[in-house]
Design an enzyme around this catalytic site. Structure first.
Site, PDB file in Angstrom:
ATOM      1  N   GLY A 125       0.777  -1.241   0.000  1.00 50.44           N
ATOM      2  CA  GLY A 125       0.000   0.000   0.000  1.00 50.44           C
ATOM      3  C   GLY A 125       0.802   1.279   0.000  1.00 50.44           C
ATOM      4  O   GLY A 125       0.233   2.359   0.191  1.00 50.44           O
ATOM      5  N   VAL A 133       6.081  -9.556   2.568  1.00 50.19           N
ATOM      6  CA  VAL A 133       5.033 -10.573   2.473  1.00 50.19           C
ATOM      7  C   VAL A 133       5.575 -11.957   2.147  1.00 50.19           C
ATOM      8  O   VAL A 133       4.833 -12.947   2.220  1.00 50.19           O
ATOM      9  CB  VAL A 133       3.959 -10.178   1.428  1.00 50.19           C
ATOM     10  CG1 VAL A 133       3.267  -8.889   1.838  1.00 50.19           C
ATOM     11  CG2 VAL A 133       4.554 -10.072   0.030  1.00 50.19           C
ATOM     12  N   SER A 175      -3.892  -9.436 -12.721  1.00 47.02           N
ATOM     13  CA  SER A 175      -3.490  -8.567 -13.824  1.00 47.02           C
ATOM     14  C   SER A 175      -4.090  -9.087 -15.117  1.00 47.02           C
ATOM     15  O   SER A 175      -4.345 -10.288 -15.261  1.00 47.02           O
ATOM     16  CB  SER A 175      -1.967  -8.526 -13.948  1.00 47.02           C
ATOM     17  OG  SER A 175      -1.557  -7.880 -15.140  1.00 47.02           O
ATOM     18  N   TYR A 209       5.716 -12.553 -14.908  1.00 40.47           N
ATOM     19  CA  TYR A 209       4.649 -11.781 -14.263  1.00 40.47           C
ATOM     20  C   TYR A 209       3.286 -12.315 -14.706  1.00 40.47           C
ATOM     21  O   TYR A 209       2.361 -12.428 -13.895  1.00 40.47           O
ATOM     22  CB  TYR A 209       4.794 -10.302 -14.629  1.00 40.47           C
ATOM     23  CG  TYR A 209       3.742  -9.410 -14.013  1.00 40.47           C
ATOM     24  CD1 TYR A 209       3.789  -9.078 -12.669  1.00 40.47           C
ATOM     25  CD2 TYR A 209       2.708  -8.895 -14.786  1.00 40.47           C
ATOM     26  CE1 TYR A 209       2.830  -8.265 -12.099  1.00 40.47           C
ATOM     27  CE2 TYR A 209       1.739  -8.075 -14.225  1.00 40.47           C
ATOM     28  CZ  TYR A 209       1.802  -7.763 -12.880  1.00 40.47           C
ATOM     29  OH  TYR A 209       0.844  -6.952 -12.320  1.00 40.47           O
ATOM     30  N   ALA A 228       2.694 -15.576 -12.797  1.00 42.09           N
ATOM     31  CA  ALA A 228       2.349 -15.327 -11.396  1.00 42.09           C
ATOM     32  C   ALA A 228       0.913 -14.814 -11.270  1.00 42.09           C
ATOM     33  O   ALA A 228       0.163 -15.241 -10.379  1.00 42.09           O
ATOM     34  CB  ALA A 228       3.321 -14.315 -10.789  1.00 42.09           C
TER      35      ALA A 228
END
Length: 239
Positions: free
Chosen positions: A17, A56, A133, A146, A149
């Protein structure tokens, strides 16, 4: 017309964030009265939100972040932490590069959800929104890892939603196309211009627009949606 929600008395965690989409989501929850906790590897200054340094991909860091809640339930989890990596053909990436993309975007999302889901199950309710995405739906050249994932995020969302459909927990995914963030701008003017040219709406998305969709998914207005993938692509998504 601005749509408003009341998330007062709700605890919200937004990973990633510090900037871009995640920051817009966190700010929107703050404006809606939520108790917002931003987890990021970067320090965050956002009035009304608590900032905690959390990687994370590290289970102990996630546990330490949760301990700060002092036993409170987590009403909303937005898994937004992500790493795009270089805009390059797959064979030009070093293994360490694509491993980092997988660790942050996919494994990190799994790690955070694995620790927060039991809290939601104990409460019998909750909202999880995983940020995927357009790349995960279509597979984008020069963003192969990407894309992989993001596809994993989408599949996990669908599977997890079915595991918890006997509770009040709802799990959904938002799949943005190119959004006007620093990550996209850093790809360079030529790449950004190509993205705009490929958009039926002829522009990049605004992080605030993505945040509006996330808040709706976390509201009572979206109680019947789970296991779904919501595009935010300006018409680029083909399915």
């Amino acid at each position: 017309m601005q749509v408003t929600y009341d998330f007062s008395q709700q605890t919200v965690i937004v990973t990633g964030g510090a900037r871009g989409i995640g920051r817009a989501i966190a700010a929107s929850f703050v404006a809606s009265g939520a108790d917002v906790w931003i987890w990021d590897v970067e320090p965050v200054e956002l009035a009304g939100a608590q900032s905690v340094t959390v990687d994370v991909t590290k289970r102990d860091k996630i546990a330490s972040g949760l301990a700060l809640l002092e036993g409170r339930s987590v009403d909303v989890l937005v898994n937004d932490a992500g790493h795009l990596g270089r805009y390059q053909p797959f064979e030009s990436l070093e293994p360490a590069e694509w491993q980092q993309i997988l660790q942050v975007n996919l494994v990190g999302m799994l790690e955070v959800t694995h620790q927060i889901l039991p809290l939601m199950r104990a409460a019998g309710k909750g909202r999880i929104v995983n940020m995927g995405s357009l790349a995960g739906k279509e597979g984008l050249p020069d963003l192969a890892v990407y894309s992989a994932a993001s596809a994993g995020v989408i599949a996990f969302t669908k599977a997890l939603s079915r595991e918890v459909n006997d509770t009040g927990i709802r799990v959904n995914c938002v799949a943005p196309g190119p959004i006007d963030t620093r990550v996209i701008r850093d790809l360079g003017n030529e790449t950004v211009d190509a993205m705009v040219a490929a958009s039926p709406l002829s522009r990049l998305g605004d992080p605030v627009e993505v945040a509006a969709l996330v808040l709706w998914l976390c509201s009572d207005a979206s109680a019947f949606n789970t296991g779904a993938v919501f595009d935010m692509s300006g018409g680029r998504a083909r399915y």
